[in-house]
Every structure is written in C-alpha cells, then in structure tokens.
Design a protein around this motif. Sequence first.
Motif, PDB file in Angstrom:
ATOM      1  N   PRO A  31       0.797  -1.230   0.000  1.00 18.34           N
ATOM      2  CA  PRO A  31       0.000   0.000   0.000  1.00 18.34           C
ATOM      3  C   PRO A  31       0.832   1.284   0.000  1.00 18.34           C
ATOM      4  O   PRO A  31       0.406   2.303  -0.544  1.00 18.34           O
ATOM      5  N   SER A  32       2.025   1.259   0.568  1.00 20.66           N
ATOM      6  CA  SER A  32       2.800   2.495   0.659  1.00 20.66           C
ATOM      7  C   SER A  32       4.206   2.406   0.069  1.00 20.66           C
ATOM      8  O   SER A  32       4.929   3.398   0.039  1.00 20.66           O
ATOM      9  N   ARG A  63       9.283   8.182  -6.194  1.00 25.30           N
ATOM     10  CA  ARG A  63       9.154   9.446  -5.467  1.00 25.30           C
ATOM     11  C   ARG A  63       7.957  10.237  -6.002  1.00 25.30           C
ATOM     12  O   ARG A  63       7.163  10.770  -5.242  1.00 25.30           O
ATOM     13  N   GLY A  64       7.827  10.297  -7.314  1.00 28.12           N
ATOM     14  CA  GLY A  64       6.725  11.026  -7.935  1.00 28.12           C
ATOM     15  C   GLY A  64       5.365  10.463  -7.572  1.00 28.12           C
ATOM     16  O   GLY A  64       4.371  11.198  -7.524  1.00 28.12           O
ATOM     17  N   ASP A  65       5.312   9.161  -7.301  1.00 29.33           N
ATOM     18  CA  ASP A  65       4.057   8.512  -6.909  1.00 29.33           C
ATOM     19  C   ASP A  65       3.789   8.627  -5.416  1.00 29.33           C
ATOM     20  O   ASP A  65       2.772   8.135  -4.920  1.00 29.33           O
ATOM     21  N   GLY A  66       4.721   9.245  -4.671  1.00 31.66           N
ATOM     22  CA  GLY A  66       4.533   9.415  -3.235  1.00 31.66           C
ATOM     23  C   GLY A  66       4.718   8.136  -2.437  1.00 31.66           C
ATOM     24  O   GLY A  66       4.207   8.017  -1.328  1.00 31.66           O
ATOM     25  N   ARG A  67       5.457   7.195  -2.973  1.00 34.22           N
ATOM     26  CA  ARG A  67       5.695   5.922  -2.291  1.00 34.22           C
ATOM     27  C   ARG A  67       7.107   5.870  -1.728  1.00 34.22           C
ATOM     28  O   ARG A  67       7.935   6.721  -2.006  1.00 34.22           O
ATOM     29  N   LYS A  68       7.372   4.833  -0.976  1.00 37.02           N
ATOM     30  CA  LYS A  68       8.692   4.522  -0.450  1.00 37.02           C
ATOM     31  C   LYS A  68       9.220   3.312  -1.213  1.00 37.02           C
ATOM     32  O   LYS A  68       8.488   2.665  -1.956  1.00 37.02           O
ATOM     33  N   VAL A  69      10.502   2.997  -1.000  1.00 34.88           N
ATOM     34  CA  VAL A  69      11.092   1.839  -1.664  1.00 34.88           C
ATOM     35  C   VAL A  69      11.652   0.889  -0.617  1.00 34.88           C
ATOM     36  O   VAL A  69      12.163   1.316   0.422  1.00 34.88           O
ATOM     37  N   PHE A  75      21.578  -5.286  -5.607  1.00 33.14           N
ATOM     38  CA  PHE A  75      21.992  -4.112  -6.370  1.00 33.14           C
ATOM     39  C   PHE A  75      21.324  -2.856  -5.833  1.00 33.14           C
ATOM     40  O   PHE A  75      21.965  -1.812  -5.698  1.00 33.14           O
ATOM     41  N   VAL A  76      20.043  -2.947  -5.510  1.00 29.41           N
ATOM     42  CA  VAL A  76      19.323  -1.772  -4.998  1.00 29.41           C
ATOM     43  C   VAL A  76      19.833  -1.391  -3.612  1.00 29.41           C
ATOM     44  O   VAL A  76      19.981  -0.209  -3.304  1.00 29.41           O
ATOM     45  N   VAL A  77      20.141  -2.377  -2.781  1.00 34.42           N
ATOM     46  CA  VAL A  77      20.740  -2.096  -1.468  1.00 34.42           C
ATOM     47  C   VAL A  77      22.027  -1.296  -1.662  1.00 34.42           C
ATOM     48  O   VAL A  77      22.230  -0.250  -1.040  1.00 34.42           O
ATOM     49  N   ASP A  78      22.890  -1.774  -2.558  1.00 36.26           N
ATOM     50  CA  ASP A  78      24.166  -1.094  -2.813  1.00 36.26           C
ATOM     51  C   ASP A  78      23.947   0.299  -3.403  1.00 36.26           C
ATOM     52  O   ASP A  78      24.628   1.256  -3.027  1.00 36.26           O
ATOM     53  N   TYR A  79      23.002   0.418  -4.321  1.00 36.55           N
ATOM     54  CA  TYR A  79      22.736   1.716  -4.945  1.00 36.55           C
ATOM     55  C   TYR A  79      22.307   2.732  -3.887  1.00 36.55           C
ATOM     56  O   TYR A  79      22.804   3.859  -3.860  1.00 36.55           O
ATOM     57  N   LEU A  80      21.393   2.331  -3.013  1.00 36.30           N
ATOM     58  CA  LEU A  80      20.915   3.243  -1.964  1.00 36.30           C
ATOM     59  C   LEU A  80      22.036   3.622  -1.004  1.00 36.30           C
ATOM     60  O   LEU A  80      22.094   4.761  -0.539  1.00 36.30           O
ATOM     61  N   ASP A  81      22.930   2.679  -0.726  1.00 31.81           N
ATOM     62  CA  ASP A  81      24.076   2.985   0.135  1.00 31.81           C
ATOM     63  C   ASP A  81      25.007   4.012  -0.519  1.00 31.81           C
ATOM     64  O   ASP A  81      25.565   4.869   0.160  1.00 31.81           O
ATOM     65  N   ARG A  82      25.171   3.925  -1.838  1.00 28.66           N
ATOM     66  CA  ARG A  82      26.051   4.844  -2.570  1.00 28.66           C
ATOM     67  C   ARG A  82      25.395   6.194  -2.861  1.00 28.66           C
ATOM     68  O   ARG A  82      26.077   7.128  -3.276  1.00 28.66           O
ATOM     69  N   HIS A  83      24.080   6.270  -2.688  1.00 25.97           N
ATOM     70  CA  HIS A  83      23.350   7.500  -3.018  1.00 25.97           C
ATOM     71  C   HIS A  83      22.472   7.930  -1.838  1.00 25.97           C
ATOM     72  O   HIS A  83      21.249   7.796  -1.872  1.00 25.97           O
ATOM     73  N   PRO A  84      23.092   8.489  -0.794  1.00 25.03           N
ATOM     74  CA  PRO A  84      22.345   8.871   0.408  1.00 25.03           C
ATOM     75  C   PRO A  84      21.285   9.947   0.148  1.00 25.03           C
ATOM     76  O   PRO A  84      20.404  10.130   0.974  1.00 25.03           O
ATOM     77  N   GLU A  85      21.356  10.615  -0.992  1.00 25.68           N
ATOM     78  CA  GLU A  85      20.328  11.611  -1.322  1.00 25.68           C
ATOM     79  C   GLU A  85      18.953  10.964  -1.504  1.00 25.68           C
ATOM     80  O   GLU A  85      17.936  11.661  -1.521  1.00 25.68           O
ATOM     81  N   ASN A  86      18.914   9.638  -1.598  1.00 22.78           N
ATOM     82  CA  ASN A  86      17.637   8.922  -1.724  1.00 22.78           C
ATOM     83  C   ASN A  86      17.174   8.309  -0.407  1.00 22.78           C
ATOM     84  O   ASN A  86      16.216   7.542  -0.387  1.00 22.78           O
ATOM     85  N   ALA A  87      17.830   8.650   0.696  1.00 20.59           N
ATOM     86  CA  ALA A  87      17.480   8.060   1.999  1.00 20.59           C
ATOM     87  C   ALA A  87      16.026   8.312   2.365  1.00 20.59           C
ATOM     88  O   ALA A  87      15.405   7.483   3.050  1.00 20.59           O
ATOM     89  N   ASP A  88      15.466   9.415   1.908  1.00 19.71           N
ATOM     90  CA  ASP A  88      14.061   9.737   2.229  1.00 19.71           C
ATOM     91  C   ASP A  88      13.093   8.730   1.618  1.00 19.71           C
ATOM     92  O   ASP A  88      11.943   8.642   2.052  1.00 19.71           O
ATOM     93  N   LEU A  89      13.536   7.943   0.655  1.00 19.47           N
ATOM     94  CA  LEU A  89      12.654   6.968   0.010  1.00 19.47           C
ATOM     95  C   LEU A  89      12.603   5.617   0.719  1.00 19.47           C
ATOM     96  O   LEU A  89      11.711   4.824   0.455  1.00 19.47           O
ATOM     97  N   LYS A  90      13.554   5.378   1.611  1.00 17.80           N
ATOM     98  CA  LYS A  90      13.595   4.074   2.273  1.00 17.80           C
ATOM     99  C   LYS A  90      12.394   3.893   3.190  1.00 17.80           C
ATOM    100  O   LYS A  90      12.089   4.764   3.996  1.00 17.80           O
ATOM    101  N   ALA A  91      11.744   2.751   3.032  1.00 21.02           N
ATOM    102  CA  ALA A  91      10.573   2.439   3.863  1.00 21.02           C
ATOM    103  C   ALA A  91      11.017   1.948   5.217  1.00 21.02           C
ATOM    104  O   ALA A  91      12.095   1.444   5.394  1.00 21.02           O
TER     105      ALA A  91
END
Length: 91
Positions: A31-32, A63-69, A75-91
């Motif tokens: 749902p979110s 982000r545009g859909d207002g959801r979290k990831v 690969f996505v775990v590593d990508y998020l670790d390398r790009h802290p600017e996306n921390a707001d998207l982590k559920a």
Amino acid sequence: MAASVRDNKDSSRFELDVGSEIAFANYRLTPSAVIITHTETPRALRGRGIASELIKGALDIIRGDGRKVIAGCGFVVDYLDRHPENADLKA
C-alpha cells in the motif's frame, strides 16, 4: 545514451531501453511502498552504468508517486548505500 525509464505496470517492472535491449527491475507493490525484487541488465550492457541509470529512474518514478522503496535485491541495497540523497525513500 538511453531512453527514459518507464513503469510497465502490466509486467510489474521498471524498464529501460538501450538499443534493442531492455534492462529491467521487477517489483511488488504494498500500500505504501515498492519492493524492488530483482534487477537485470543484459550481459552485453553490463559495466556501463545501465543498472544505475535504471534504478535512478525507478526511484524518480517512486518518489513522484509518493511511495517509499524497499530494496529486495542486492543491487538496490548497494545503490541506496552509494546514493544517500535517496534516503528519504527508504521504507
């Protein structure tokens, strides 16, 4: 280099066309949040940053859909670790 990332809702995956090849990231919806379960880049395209471009585009859509990831693949775990600017998207 490549076209825009698109959300193929019928197949539950984000897709990125590169020439005649398609890189994709499968997902499941809650749902979110969007759980990205698998990322696949054709062998001939590996090592060129295609998967990173795919995930960046997928995160923009999420982000545009207002959801979290939720990173359900390494690969996505590593990508998020390398790009802290996306921390707001982590559920």
